[in-house]
Design an enzyme around this catalytic site. Structure first.
Site, PDB file in Angstrom:
ATOM      1  N   GLY A   1      54.022  44.886  37.457  1.00 20.56           N
ATOM      2  CA  GLY A   1      54.866  44.668  38.634  1.00 20.56           C
ATOM      3  C   GLY A   1      56.094  43.827  38.351  1.00 20.56           C
ATOM      4  O   GLY A   1      56.786  43.427  39.294  1.00 20.56           O
TER       5      GLY A   1
ATOM      6  N   ILE B   1      48.266  36.570  36.614  1.00 20.28           N
ATOM      7  CA  ILE B   1      47.196  35.747  36.070  1.00 20.28           C
ATOM      8  C   ILE B   1      47.632  35.234  34.698  1.00 20.28           C
ATOM      9  O   ILE B   1      48.401  35.871  33.993  1.00 20.28           O
ATOM     10  CB  ILE B   1      45.887  36.560  35.956  1.00 20.28           C
ATOM     11  CG1 ILE B   1      44.702  35.636  35.658  1.00 20.28           C
ATOM     12  CG2 ILE B   1      46.019  37.670  34.917  1.00 20.28           C
ATOM     13  CD1 ILE B   1      43.361  36.352  35.767  1.00 20.28           C
ATOM     14  N   GLY B   2      47.166  34.064  34.337  1.00 23.28           N
ATOM     15  CA  GLY B   2      47.508  33.508  33.038  1.00 23.28           C
ATOM     16  C   GLY B   2      47.844  32.045  33.132  1.00 23.28           C
ATOM     17  O   GLY B   2      47.908  31.459  34.218  1.00 23.28           O
TER      18      GLY B   2
ATOM     19  N   GLU C   1      51.183  41.269  43.765  1.00 26.12           N
ATOM     20  CA  GLU C   1      50.249  42.343  43.424  1.00 26.12           C
ATOM     21  C   GLU C   1      48.878  41.788  43.075  1.00 26.12           C
ATOM     22  O   GLU C   1      47.867  42.434  43.286  1.00 26.12           O
ATOM     23  CB  GLU C   1      50.784  43.217  42.288  1.00 26.12           C
ATOM     24  CG  GLU C   1      50.724  42.623  40.903  1.00 26.12           C
ATOM     25  CD  GLU C   1      51.999  41.909  40.510  1.00 26.12           C
ATOM     26  OE1 GLU C   1      52.487  42.145  39.401  1.00 26.12           O
ATOM     27  OE2 GLU C   1      52.511  41.113  41.320  1.00 26.12           O
TER      28      GLU C   1
ATOM     29  N   ILE D   1      50.650  30.299  32.488  1.00 24.38           N
ATOM     30  CA  ILE D   1      51.900  29.869  33.119  1.00 24.38           C
ATOM     31  C   ILE D   1      51.823  29.961  34.639  1.00 24.38           C
ATOM     32  O   ILE D   1      52.178  28.993  35.327  1.00 24.38           O
ATOM     33  CB  ILE D   1      53.098  30.649  32.540  1.00 24.38           C
ATOM     34  CG1 ILE D   1      53.358  30.169  31.107  1.00 24.38           C
ATOM     35  CG2 ILE D   1      54.349  30.449  33.404  1.00 24.38           C
ATOM     36  CD1 ILE D   1      54.486  30.863  30.403  1.00 24.38           C
TER      37      ILE D   1
END
Length: 476
Positions: free
Chosen positions: A375, A255-256, A277, A258
């Site tokens: 991960g 998530i984020g 993940e 980028i």
């Protein structure tokens, strides 16, 4: 028959009756006959208030809490008040990244609760920095082993589930990850039942009969919407999408901004698969446009595989009761031997800084712990070991921090930890280009990385490289 003999026979019969009853009770007791969470046990959970549910927590206990969008905040808040009002002490609260205020981490509760993070979120960062909390450096796929090897032994596990179906089955919904391992090794289970929790398939099912106590709530899940993608992030996304992601690739991304930028740049791709993940909102649009079909995957063909997720309501609606999504345990999803079997496995991860030899720091800023291993190494290595020889391990980041400092540095900050080693790294991407490091010697690596640094920092990086090598880095 003498009175003495009759009395003796009566005593024996009474003993046999009690023993038989105890055996029957033992046979049906939770975790004495069966540990399988999907196997019904002949009992009904007690539906109680949150305050009553957490009253089973006592001084010295270890409490494990589900995380991400599945964080059981009603129970955690009740636990905090229970600890305060009853003057409890020395309770360890274990968890991965959690959402919400984490009230139990406040300074005034330092003698009652101590957080122990397997992956640290922002809500416990201050407690760890100030010595009131702990963090465990660990690969995401190995977290379940903490429970199976009895290194962490939960007295109580707090979870957040969907309402039971007609067969009595609830779902862990958005957060399976290491929760199943925690549940299988916990003495008591307390469930927060919420109609807003999506019902997901895979390893997420648990029968209600395994709950010792259940609390019914009606609250929206924590949400993370897609923020505005900056010009720098958009450029990084385009570079990755246009040069490193091929049709038919299997993607892992977190998530984020980028990952969102990469997803936004993939709308002309075909036959993409997801084995990650976690995944977020951008995946939904790619599915709707037909870009994500999972049709080329060697395992779980035709389905998205994840282990936990957090996003907006559209994401939760998308995964709810959707057999296209499989939520599986983290020791499977992140296992390198599984990851490397995916076609064109493309792992996209970010970091805090990279030194000129390719060492990657992702979990700390100098000596201050910021997050965790997560991960990253699981998937970077899995992609590198791809059985088809076409895996693409990527580290992506803006070339500078928000303060204008270079994220490509001569040496990592003092005290900074190496999450991904220089031997693991294949590609590093910034808005200025793609550095290909695999098979390059140190001098060549330095050249590659300097070329994708912010132009205003390149001269200083070249000087540092010369001092270290005795020669100017070059591509040859």
């Amino acid at each position: 028959m003498s009175k003495q003999l009759a009395r003796r026979v009566g005593q024996v019969n009474k003993f046999l009756t009690v023993a038989s009853a105890n055996a029957a009770a033992t046979h049906n007791n939770y975790f004495t006959y069966v540990k399988e969470l999907s196997h019904p046990i002949d009992r009904e959970p007690s539906i109680v208030s949150a305050e009553e549910a957490v009253s089973c927590i006592k001084s010295g206990d270890t409490v494990f809490a589900q995380g991400a969008a599945g964080t059981p905040n009603v129970l955690l808040n009740a636990m905090t008040m229970h600890g305060k009002c009853n003057k409890l002490q020395n309770i360890t609260v274990c968890h991965m990244h959690t959402e919400g205020p984490a009230e139990y981490c406040k300074p005034e509760y330092k003698d009652i609760f101590r957080s122990n993070s397997f992956f640290m979120g922002g809500n416990v960062r201050k407690a760890v920095a100030e010595g009131r909390g702990d963090n465990v450096p660990i690969f995401l796929h190995e977290i379940p082993q903490l429970f199976y090897k009895k290194i962490v032994k939960p007295d109580v596990t707090l979870i957040h589930v969907s309402p039971p179906d007609r067969h009595g089955y609830c779902s862990l919904g958005t957060s399976v990850d290491c929760v199943r391992a925690g549940l299988l090794n916990s003495k008591k289970i307390v469930a927060q039942i919420n109609p807003h929790m999506p019902r997901t398939f895979g390893d997420s099912i648990i029968h209600k009969s395994h709950f010792d106590f259940a609390v019914e709530v009606n609250e929206k899940l924590p949400q993370h919407g897609t923020g505005e993608i900056s010009a720098v992030e958009k450029k990084i996304g385009q570079l990755i999408a246009e040069n490193l992601v091929k049709d038919g690739a299997t993607l892992q991304m977190g998530i984020g901004s980028i990952p969102d930028a990469v997803l936004a740049a993939l709308h002309n791709h075909k036959d993409l698969g997801i084995h990650s993940e976690m995944f977020a909102n951008g995946v939904v649009e790619l599915v709707k446009k037909g870009c994500v079909t999972n049709s080329k995957k060697s395992m779980h063909r035709g389905r998205i595989v994840g282990s936990f997720l957090i996003g907006d309501q559209a994401l939760y609606d998308f995964v709810n009761d959707n057999p296209f999504i499989e939520m599986l345990a983290i020791d499977y999803v992140n296992n390198t031997s599984v990851v490397k079997q995916q076609p064109r496995m493309t792992a996209i991860n970010s970091c805090i800084e990279v030194d000129l030899t390719g060492q990657v720091c992702s979990d700390s800023i100098g000596t201050r712990f910021y997050s965790g291993f997560g991960g990253q190494v699981d998937f970077i290595r899995g992609a590198a070991e791809g059985l088809d020889g076409l895996g693409v391990p990527i580290i992506a980041m803006p070339s500078t921090t928000n303060k204008g400092e270079s994220k490509i540095v001569p040496m990592l900050k003092p005290g900074a930890g190496v999450v991904t080693s220089r031997a693991h790294v294949h590609y590093v991407v910034t808005e200025h280009g793609i550095a290909s490091l695999f098979g390059k010697n140190v001098r060549q690596r330095m050249y590659e990385l300097i070329q994708i640094a912010d132009p205003k920092h390149r001269e200083a990086l070249e000087k540092s490289a010369c001092e270290r090598l005795g020669v100017m880095p070059s591509p040859n």
